[in-house]
Design an enzyme around this catalytic site. Structure first.
Site, PDB file in Angstrom:
ATOM      1  N   LYS B 225       0.836  -1.201   0.000  1.00  0.00           N
ATOM      2  CA  LYS B 225       0.000   0.000   0.000  1.00  0.00           C
ATOM      3  C   LYS B 225       0.869   1.249   0.000  1.00  0.00           C
ATOM      4  O   LYS B 225       2.054   1.205   0.298  1.00  0.00           O
ATOM      5  CB  LYS B 225      -0.951   0.016   1.183  1.00  0.00           C
ATOM      6  CG  LYS B 225      -0.227   0.186   2.506  1.00  0.00           C
ATOM      7  CD  LYS B 225      -1.171   0.547   3.622  1.00  0.00           C
ATOM      8  CE  LYS B 225      -1.743   1.925   3.429  1.00  0.00           C
ATOM      9  NZ  LYS B 225      -0.777   3.010   3.738  1.00  0.00           N
ATOM     10  N   THR B 236       1.236   4.849   5.317  1.00  0.00           N
ATOM     11  CA  THR B 236       2.426   4.074   5.623  1.00  0.00           C
ATOM     12  C   THR B 236       2.735   3.162   4.457  1.00  0.00           C
ATOM     13  O   THR B 236       1.838   2.785   3.721  1.00  0.00           O
ATOM     14  CB  THR B 236       2.122   3.230   6.875  1.00  0.00           C
ATOM     15  OG1 THR B 236       2.004   4.095   7.985  1.00  0.00           O
ATOM     16  CG2 THR B 236       3.167   2.187   7.143  1.00  0.00           C
ATOM     17  N   THR B 469     -11.068  17.686   7.590  1.00  0.00           N
ATOM     18  CA  THR B 469     -12.550  17.719   7.554  1.00  0.00           C
ATOM     19  C   THR B 469     -13.054  16.323   7.258  1.00  0.00           C
ATOM     20  O   THR B 469     -12.339  15.509   6.718  1.00  0.00           O
ATOM     21  CB  THR B 469     -13.057  18.688   6.487  1.00  0.00           C
ATOM     22  OG1 THR B 469     -12.325  18.434   5.284  1.00  0.00           O
ATOM     23  CG2 THR B 469     -12.874  20.110   6.922  1.00  0.00           C
TER      24      THR B 469
END
Lengths: 469, 469
Positions: B225, B236, B469
Site C-alpha cells: 500500500k 504508511t 474535515t
C-alpha cells in the site's frame, strides 16, 4: 496521468490569474512593482557604513530587460579585509571559482569591490565563463585605477548554461563606477539590481558599538537575494555585507562562518542548494578604532559575533519572507538537545518536509508530521531523540501561551479552535523540545537550533512547474 | 500572505473539482471506485502460493467506513520462516515493536499469519497501544488453535495518536479467520483492506523455478500500500510477500534486505518515512524441494535473489504509480559510478528535489535542476562527481534514441520539440552518467543505482494541504 495536459495548462493559467500581485520574474524584475504585502520589508532610510559607495546600473543582461538595473557595484574608498562563504555544490559557477581564488591569493586583504550581475548565472560555462568572470572584476579594478592584483569579488545569478553577454557588461562597468554613491536610494537600487525571482529588494542596515570604544558608532549594511530556484534560471542565494568596523581578515572569516551557519544556512525555501550561492563581507575600518581580532577571549570579538549573527539572521529571514509561493513564515526551534548538530539536523529536516510544508499551507495543526520528521532525521547522535521525552507545541506570535500538541510523547487533546486562530497568522513558531534526550530533564537546556522556512503552496508548483516561455 | 484565506480555500475547492476521478480517501476507500487510468494495474487473475489463504473483512475501524474491508488476514496452513524490514523512524508504532519482538523471539521461524488493519496506525499510543497490537496477534493465533508462543505478525496504518477500536477488531477476527480463502478475489479484497489513501489495490503474483529442481513450480505473491502521507492519517508503506518455496529464516532475512534496498527503499513519493513502514515475507515451503540457504555460492540463493528483487521492484513501483497527485512515473538511473552508495544517494537526492519534481510536472527539460541536485548530494565519496565527466540525458520509453542534455559537463543544444514529445509521456527515464568519476572512462561501468519517483503537482498540495474535515 491524473490531470490531462490541457486541463493542467488551464489550471496553471487560472492560478496565474488568481495570484496577481505575486508575479514572478526570471531576471531583474521588469516592472519594479512590489506587492503591497511586501512593502513593509523595504526600508525608507538606512545607516550605511563610511567609505562605501554603491550603484545599480542597467545592462540588459537579458534582452527582455530594457531599463531596470541588473548590474550591482559595491566599492570601498580604501582596501578592505574580506571573507566569503560559498556554495558546497560540486558544480561551482565560474564567479564562485574566481572569487574564491582571489580571496585565497590575497589572503582576505586588499579587496575593494564586489560586482554582481543578475540575468545569467555564468554557471556550467567552461573556460570561457572563467575568463568572463575574471574580466568583469578586472574592469572594475581598472576603473578604480588599480594594478595587476585583483581586488574585486564577482557574483552572478540567473540562467544556467549560458555565457554572459560580456561585452555589454564590460561596456557598462565604467557607468556603474561613475555613478557610485552612498545615498539610501543608491543602496536600494543596488539591492534591486541583484534580484532575479525576488518580488522585493532585500536591504538592511544597523549601527552598533564595540566594548573597546563605546563612544564610537559603527555601521553594518547588507543586501541579499532569494533562494527559490526558477527555471530557466537557477536563482541563487547571494549576499553582500559591508561594515566600517576594523576587523582582521582572520577574524572576519571566522565571524562570517559562525553567522552564516546560524542564518543563511538555517533557512529553507525548497531545500535545494544552487551552483552560485555566495555570501561575502567587506570591512574597511573607516570608522576607526582597534581591529577586532580572532579570539573568543576578546570582548570586541564576541560583541561583533553577536551583532553579525543577529544581522545576518534578519537579512536571511527576508529571503524566507519572499519564498516562492510562500504564505507562511515559520520558525522551528529544536531545544533542550544534548547535541547542537543533531538539533540543527532535526530542525532542517522539519523545514524541508513537503508534508509539514503543505500542512502549514493548509493551516493544519499536524503534529504527527512534525514528529515523524523528527523521527526520520538522518545522522542524529544516539540518545538525542527519546520518544517519551519529546514534546511539540506551537508558539503564537501574539505572545499568548503556547499550544501544546504532544507532551513527553503523549498526544494532547488539541483545542482546534485555538489552533485555527494561531494558524491563521502569517507567522508561526514550532517548538520541538527534546527534554534533554537520554540525559533527561536534569541534563537538558544545553543546545538549541533554529531554522526559518516557508510553506509549500499551489503557487510554488505553478511557479516551478511553468513551461519555459 | 500571497493568497488571502478565502481565495486559497476557493482555489482548493476548484482543484478538488478539477481532479475528479482522483479522489483520495483517508482510510480504506469508501466507494471502491478505481480511477479509469489505474484499472490497468489491477490483475484479473494470479498464481498464488500453495498453502496460503487470505481474507479482507469489514470492521469499521473508522466509523465512516460502513461496509468496506479494513482488516486483512494472511495465513499459512503450516508454519513459515519469516523476515521483515521495518521503518528506521525513531518513533516506532506499536505493531512495529510487537512484530519485531515476535520475529526476534521466534528467530524467524514458526510464523503462521500476518494481520493488518487500516484506518488507525496505532502509533504514539503508549503501553495501551502495545497491548492492543499484542492482542490482535493473539486473537488470530487463538482462532488457529495455536498455543502461547505468538505466531502472528501485526501491522497497522491510518491515523496517528489514536487508540485502535480494539474490541471491534477482536470481535471480527473470527470472521476474518472463517472466511480465509485462496481465490484471486480473496487476494484482491485483502490487498484492498490494507489501503488508506491509495486509489487502487496493489497486488502481484508470479511463478518461478530454482536451479536445483527445474521441474518444480514455485509461486510468489505480494501486496503493498501507498507511501504518500495524508493528515489526519499518516499513511504508511506496508507490504506482505508470500511464497511456497522453502527458504531458511537466515536466507529469507538476507534476501529480503537485499531486495528492499533495491525496491521499497529506492522509491520516493515525498521523501517522508513513516512510523509504521513494514515489509514482511513468509515462506512455507509447501511446494517442496530443498531449502534455499544463505550462501552466495548457492545457485538457488542467487536465483531466488534475482526473483525476489525483481518482484519487489515491480510491486514497489505500483506505489509510485499511485503517488499522491502524481502525473509522471520517473526512473532515475545513476550509472558509471565508482561507488554504489554514492550513486544511490545521488539518485535519491534527484528523486526528492522539489525543483526537479515540479519541473517534471511542468514537462520541462530542466537539466540544470538535475545537475544541481547531483552537485549538492550529501555524503558522496570523493572522486565520484567530476563536473567535466558528468552527462545527463532523457531516455524515452518508446525505445527511440536518448535525448542528450549535458555531455561531459557541456550543455547540449536541446531539441525542444523532441523534449516536449518525450515529456508528454507518463513514463520517463533520466540517466545521469558519472563517466567513472575520478577513475575516468577506463574505470567506469562498475556501479549503477536506480530510483523510481513521481512528480509534484498542484494536486499533491491540495491533498496534503487539506483541512482536517
Amino acid at each position: 496521468m491524473a490531470i490531462p495536459a490541457q486541463s493542467a495548462a488551464t489550471t496553471m493559467a487560472t492560478f496565474t490569474r488568481m495570484v496577481k500581485g505575486q508575479v514572478r520574474h526570471y531576471s531583474a524584475p521588469l516592472d519594479m512593482a512590489i506587492p503591497a504585502s511586501k512593502q513593509k520589508y523595504i526600508p525608507s532610510s538606512g545607516s550605511y557604513p563610511k567609505g562605501f559607495s554603491v550603484s545599480g546600473t542597467h545592462v540588459g543582461v537579458k534582452a527582455s530587460n530594457t531599463k531596470f538595473p541588473d548590474l550591482a557595484l559595491i566599492s570601498s574608498e580604501t582596501p578592505c579585509t574580506a571573507a566569503a562563504v560559498f556554495t558546497t555544490n560540486k558544480f561551482q559557477a565560474a564567479p564562485v571559482q574566481v572569487s574564491r581564488n582571489i580571496l585565497q591569493t590575497r589572503q582576505g586583504q586588499g579587496i575593494r569591490s564586489v560586482v554582481i550581475n543578475s540575468g545569467c548565472a555564468n554557471a556550467v560555462t567552461g573556460k570561457g565563463g572563467l575568463e568572463d568572470a575574471t574580466n568583469m572584476g578586472a574592469k572594475v579594478d581598472e576603473c578604480h585605477g588599480l594594478g595587476e592584483e585583483p581586488s574585486t569579488l564577482v557574483m552572478s545569478t540567473g540562467v544556467i548554461g549560458q555565457r554572459l553577454p560580456i561585452s555589454k557588461i564590460l561596456s557598462k562597468i565604467p557607468t556603474a563606477h561613475s555613478t557610485l554613491s552612498s545615498t539610501h536610494d543608491s543602496w536600494l537600487s543596488t539591492a534591486r539590481a541583484i534580484c532575479t525571482t525576488d518580488t522585493f529588494p532585500k536591504l538592511l542596515s544597523t549601527t552598533f558599538t564595540l566594548p573597546s570604544s563605546p563612544g564610537r558608532t559603527y555601521s553594518l549594511a547588507g543586501m541579499t537575494k532569494g533562494a527559490g530556484m526558477i527555471h530557466p534560471n537557477m536563482a541563487t542565494l547571494l549576499g553582500v555585507l559591508c561594515t566600517d568596523a576594523p576587523i582582521t581578515a582572520d577574524a572576519l572569516s571566522a565571524l562570517l562562518k559562525h553567522a552564516v551557519s546560524r542564518s543563511f544556512n538555517a533557512i529553507s525555501v525548497d531545500g535545494d542548494t544552487s551552483t552560485n550561492d555566495t555570501i561575502a563581507i567587506l570591512a574597511n575600518g573607516a570608522a576607526g578604532g582597534a581591529p577586532v581580532t580572532n579570539s573568543q577571549n576578546s570582548d570586541d570579538y564576541r560583541a561583533m559575533q553577536t551583532v553579525l549573527t543577529r544581522f545576518t539572521q534578519s537579512l536571511s529571514q527576508l529571503v524566507v519572507r519572499d519564498g516562492e509561493g510562500a504564505t507562511k513564515f515559520v520558525t522551528v526551534r529544536v531545544q533542550n538537545s544534548p547535541d547542537y548538530d543533531s538539533a540543527k539536523l532535526i530542525a532542517s529536516t522539519i523545514a524541508r518536509s513537503p508534508l509539514v510544508k503543505t500542512a502549514l499551507y493548509g493551516r493544519d495543526a499536524n503534529w504527527g508530521r512534525i514528529l515523524c520528521a523528527v523521527g526520520y532525521t538522518q545522522n542524529v547522535k544516539d540518545g538525542v531523540v527519546v520518544p517519551d521525552r519529546t514534546s511539540v507545541s506551537f508558539r503564537p506570535v501574539d505572545g499568548s501561551p503556547e499550544l501544546k500538541l504532544l507532551v513527553n510523547g503523549e498526544p494532547e487533546q488539541v483545542d482546534e479552535a485555538r489552533a485555527a486562530v494561531i494558524l491563521q497568522e502569517e507567522d508561526l513558531e514550532i517548538v520541538v523540545d527534546l527534554g534533554g534526550g537520554a540525559l533527561g530533564p536534569q541534563g537538558a537546556g544545553g543546545e538549541e537550533a533554529v531554522y526559518w522556512f516557508c510553506d509549500f503552496s499551489h503557487e510554488y508548483v505553478t511557479i516551478n512547474g511553468d513551461y519555459r516561455t
